[in-house]
Scaffold this active site. Structure first.
Site, PDB file in Angstrom:
ATOM      1  N   CYS A  47      -4.976 -72.649 -50.183  1.00 23.86           N
ATOM      2  CA  CYS A  47      -4.662 -71.478 -51.016  1.00 23.86           C
ATOM      3  C   CYS A  47      -4.039 -70.371 -50.152  1.00 23.86           C
ATOM      4  CB  CYS A  47      -5.924 -71.039 -51.749  1.00 23.86           C
ATOM      5  SG  CYS A  47      -5.592 -69.992 -53.186  1.00 23.86           S
ATOM      6  N   HIS A  49      -8.324 -76.218 -54.327  1.00 23.85           N
ATOM      7  CA  HIS A  49      -9.506 -76.069 -53.463  1.00 23.85           C
ATOM      8  C   HIS A  49     -10.395 -77.310 -53.449  1.00 23.85           C
ATOM      9  CE1 HIS A  49      -9.087 -71.689 -52.794  1.00 23.85           C
ATOM     10  NE2 HIS A  49      -8.520 -71.694 -53.980  1.00 23.85           N
ATOM     11  N   GLU A  73     -12.561 -77.961 -51.329  1.00 19.29           N
ATOM     12  CA  GLU A  73     -13.889 -77.555 -50.831  1.00 19.29           C
ATOM     13  C   GLU A  73     -14.806 -77.084 -51.946  1.00 19.29           C
ATOM     14  OE1 GLU A  73     -11.197 -75.783 -50.650  1.00 19.29           O
ATOM     15  OE2 GLU A  73     -11.604 -73.625 -50.745  1.00 19.29           O
TER      16      GLU A  73
END
Lengths: 219, 80
Positions: free
Chosen positions: A86, A195, A197
């Site tokens: 990002c 994302h 994660e």
């Protein structure tokens, strides 16, 4: 694999990244403040998402000039691994470590939703635990994720296999050739907008992003 | 000495903000508005007395930071 996670003022996704690293690597990542210049001992530098320096001038433009990014350039030149997600991806393009740039989303709206990503190749240190062509879910949250580069650069990225991920369901931010993430020529620097994660534990609603961190852990 | 740096998206790079401004102007009744491009202006107060040196310095700053040459172009004017 020892990981460091960069922290700039305005970055807000570093804790998600710590969780993902802790879970897959079994080690505690080092948090690296943007004024630090010594990355000795780190194999992987992670630049998380957020709004570094308030997105002033352009997303990632200020962070790209910070002292730690000089050290990251050296780290990359030594063949070190770098992951930017990002805002981290935007910082990597602003630094010139990855080609292209990220423009305002084509529809002008901030996009906060899940998207589906297609794995273009699985012979890299970031994607070994995925299958080639696998499609996985990844949350996205960005206002400037519209990947662009000139036609020659796009052709080169595709020709040299440097496209990491493409939007599979819908190309909502208008990215050129639906590109969601790209590699450096040595395949050791990866930047992507969504994302992974944020989907590494069933408690988060899924583990679609975990193979990326497991791949790195096994490298 | 003041340098005025104008940064615009390169021709051919999609400018969604300009598009949105154009739509809004059309909606306000300005039917004559066609394409709109939005950019930014950065004014720099420089400790320089030589206009040529001021321009060269501002151009260097634009290339290094103020503009992203992948997507943007810039022009520098020196104000008297």
């Amino acid at each position: 694999m020892r990981a460091g996670i960069l922290l700039f003022p305005g970055i807000n996704r570093e804790r998600d990244m710590v969780l993902a690293v802790r879970q897959s690597f079994g080690t505690e990542p080092r948090i690296v403040w943007h004024k630090e210049t010594d990355l000795t001992g780190l194999d992987l530098v992670i630049i998380p998402g957020g709004f570094s320096f308030g997105d002033y001038l352009r997303c990632g433009a200020m962070a790209a000039q910070s002292p730690v990014m000089r050290a990251v350039r050296d780290h990359a030149a030594r063949g070190g691994y770098v992951l930017g997600v990002c805002n981290g991806f935007q910082i990597l393009t602003e630094t010139g470590l990855l080609p292209g740039a990220l423009l305002r989303n084509a529809g002008l709206r901030f996009l906060s939703m899940d998207t589906m990503l297609k794995v273009e190749r699985n012979d890299t240190v970031f994607t070994a635990k995925y299958a080639k062509g696998e499609v996985f879910r990844a949350p996205m949250a960005h206002g400037d994720g519209n990947y662009t580069a000139d036609e020659a650069t796009l052709d080169r990225l595709e020709g040299e296999g440097l496209v990491a991920f493409r939007y599979h369901d819908e190309n909502r931010n208008g990215s050129a050739r639906a590109i969601a993430g790209v590699y450096s020529p040595n395949l050791r620097v990866l930047g992507l907008m969504p994302h992974p994660e944020d989907l590494v534990d069933p408690l988060m609603g899924g583990t679609d992003g975990k193979p990326l961190f497991d791949s790195l852990a096994a490298a | 000495m003041k340098a005025i740096v104008t940064v615009m998206l390169k021709a051919g790079v999609l400018d969604p903000q300009g598009k949105a401004i154009g739509h809004a102007l059309n909606n306000l009744g300005f039917a004559q508005v066609g394409e709109v491009r939005a950019g930014k202006i950065i004014e720099l107060e420089l400790a320089e007395t030589d206009p040529a040196a001021a321009k060269a310095a501002a151009e260097e700053m634009a290339k290094k930071l103020l503009a992203n040459m992948v997507i943007e172009s810039f022009k520098v004017e020196i104000a008297a």
